[in-house]
Design a protein around this motif. Structure first.
Motif, short mmCIF file in Angstrom:
data_model
loop_
_atom_site.label_atom_id
_atom_site.label_comp_id
_atom_site.label_asym_id
_atom_site.label_seq_id
_atom_site.Cartn_x
_atom_site.Cartn_y
_atom_site.Cartn_z
N THR A 77 0.81 -1.21 0.00
CA THR A 77 0.00 0.00 0.00
C THR A 77 0.85 1.27 0.00
O THR A 77 0.35 2.34 -0.27
N ASN A 78 2.14 1.13 0.32
CA ASN A 78 3.07 2.26 0.18
C ASN A 78 4.44 1.72 -0.19
O ASN A 78 4.78 0.60 0.15
N TRP A 79 5.20 2.53 -0.90
CA TRP A 79 6.52 2.09 -1.37
C TRP A 79 7.38 3.32 -1.73
O TRP A 79 6.86 4.42 -1.90
N HIS A 80 8.68 3.10 -1.84
CA HIS A 80 9.61 4.15 -2.25
C HIS A 80 9.90 4.00 -3.74
O HIS A 80 10.07 2.90 -4.24
N GLY A 81 9.93 5.11 -4.43
CA GLY A 81 10.20 5.13 -5.87
C GLY A 81 8.91 5.26 -6.66
O GLY A 81 7.90 4.66 -6.30
N ALA A 82 8.96 6.06 -7.73
CA ALA A 82 7.78 6.27 -8.59
C ALA A 82 8.11 5.93 -10.03
O ALA A 82 7.69 6.61 -10.95
N ASN A 83 8.91 4.85 -10.22
CA ASN A 83 9.24 4.41 -11.57
C ASN A 83 8.16 3.43 -12.03
O ASN A 83 8.22 2.25 -11.77
N PHE A 84 7.17 3.96 -12.73
CA PHE A 84 6.09 3.14 -13.28
C PHE A 84 6.48 2.74 -14.69
O PHE A 84 6.91 3.57 -15.49
N ARG A 85 6.34 1.47 -15.01
CA ARG A 85 6.69 0.93 -16.32
C ARG A 85 5.49 0.23 -16.91
O ARG A 85 4.79 -0.51 -16.22
N LEU A 86 5.24 0.45 -18.19
CA LEU A 86 4.16 -0.24 -18.89
C LEU A 86 4.74 -1.48 -19.55
O LEU A 86 5.70 -1.40 -20.31
N LEU A 87 4.18 -2.66 -19.22
CA LEU A 87 4.70 -3.91 -19.77
C LEU A 87 4.45 -4.00 -21.27
O LEU A 87 3.50 -3.43 -21.79
N THR A 88 5.28 -4.77 -21.94
CA THR A 88 5.09 -5.04 -23.37
C THR A 88 3.89 -5.97 -23.53
O THR A 88 3.40 -6.56 -22.57
N ASP A 89 3.44 -6.14 -24.77
CA ASP A 89 2.32 -7.04 -25.03
C ASP A 89 2.63 -8.47 -24.57
O ASP A 89 1.79 -9.14 -23.98
N GLU A 90 3.85 -8.92 -24.84
CA GLU A 90 4.24 -10.29 -24.47
C GLU A 90 4.24 -10.46 -22.94
O GLU A 90 3.74 -11.46 -22.42
N GLU A 91 4.81 -9.48 -22.24
CA GLU A 91 4.83 -9.54 -20.78
C GLU A 91 3.41 -9.50 -20.21
O GLU A 91 3.08 -10.21 -19.26
N SER A 92 2.56 -8.66 -20.80
CA SER A 92 1.18 -8.54 -20.35
C SER A 92 0.42 -9.85 -20.55
O SER A 92 -0.34 -10.28 -19.68
N MET A 93 0.61 -10.48 -21.72
CA MET A 93 -0.08 -11.75 -22.00
C MET A 93 0.34 -12.82 -21.00
O MET A 93 -0.50 -13.57 -20.51
N ALA A 94 1.62 -12.89 -20.70
CA ALA A 94 2.10 -13.88 -19.74
C ALA A 94 1.51 -13.62 -18.36
O ALA A 94 1.08 -14.55 -17.68
#
Length: 141
Positions: A77-94
């Motif tokens: 619910t809380n964390w350090h760092g705001a590096n948000f990454r959007l997964l690739t199609d292949e990563e999302s499918m997996a």
């Protein structure tokens, strides 16, 4: 072929978030590691999540990120760092396949996979009040 530099705000405003698949720091913050995040609210029945993103040193210096179409969240619910990454199609499918869900959406990964958010919306909104963080000029697509 050289990659094109596009303004991050334009990507979000025009709904071009799909161009950011596989990219780090999709919020476009200059120093994402200098921020901390807290789940401000999460209404599962409405599929809405708000994340408070603030400077590590000062909780009052921050802004809200509104996500709609949230189908899944795993993480803290809380964390350090705001590096948000959007997964690739292949990563999302997996990932969505392991949940037994369709892949008609986007997976946002936070801090190298510690947390994941599955959203079906192509847009998210940053609500910035008096505090304006430093953003990068653009992202290569």
């Amino acid at each position: 072929m050289s990659e094109k530099l596009i303004d991050v705000a334009t990507l979000h405003r025009k709904g071009y978030i799909y161009l950011m698949k596989g990219k780090e720091n999709i919020l476009g913050l200059q120093n994402p590691d200098d921020f901390s995040c807290n789940i401000h609210s999460y209404i599962t029945s409405h599929k809405i999540m708000k994340i408070w993103i603030h400077e590590k040193s000062r909780d009052s210096n921050g802004f809200l990120m509104h996500l709609t179409g949230v189908h899944y969240f795993s993480g803290f619910t809380n964390w350090h760092g705001a590096n948000f990454r959007l997964l690739t199609d292949e990563e999302s499918m997996a990932f969505t396949g392991s949940l037994g869900r369709d892949t008609n959406g986007f997976i946002v990964e936070i801090n190298s996979g510690v947390s994941k958010i599955y959203i079906s919306s192509t847009k998210f909104e940053l609500q910035i009040g008096n505090y304006i963080p430093q953003f990068i000029d653009g992202i290569e697509v």
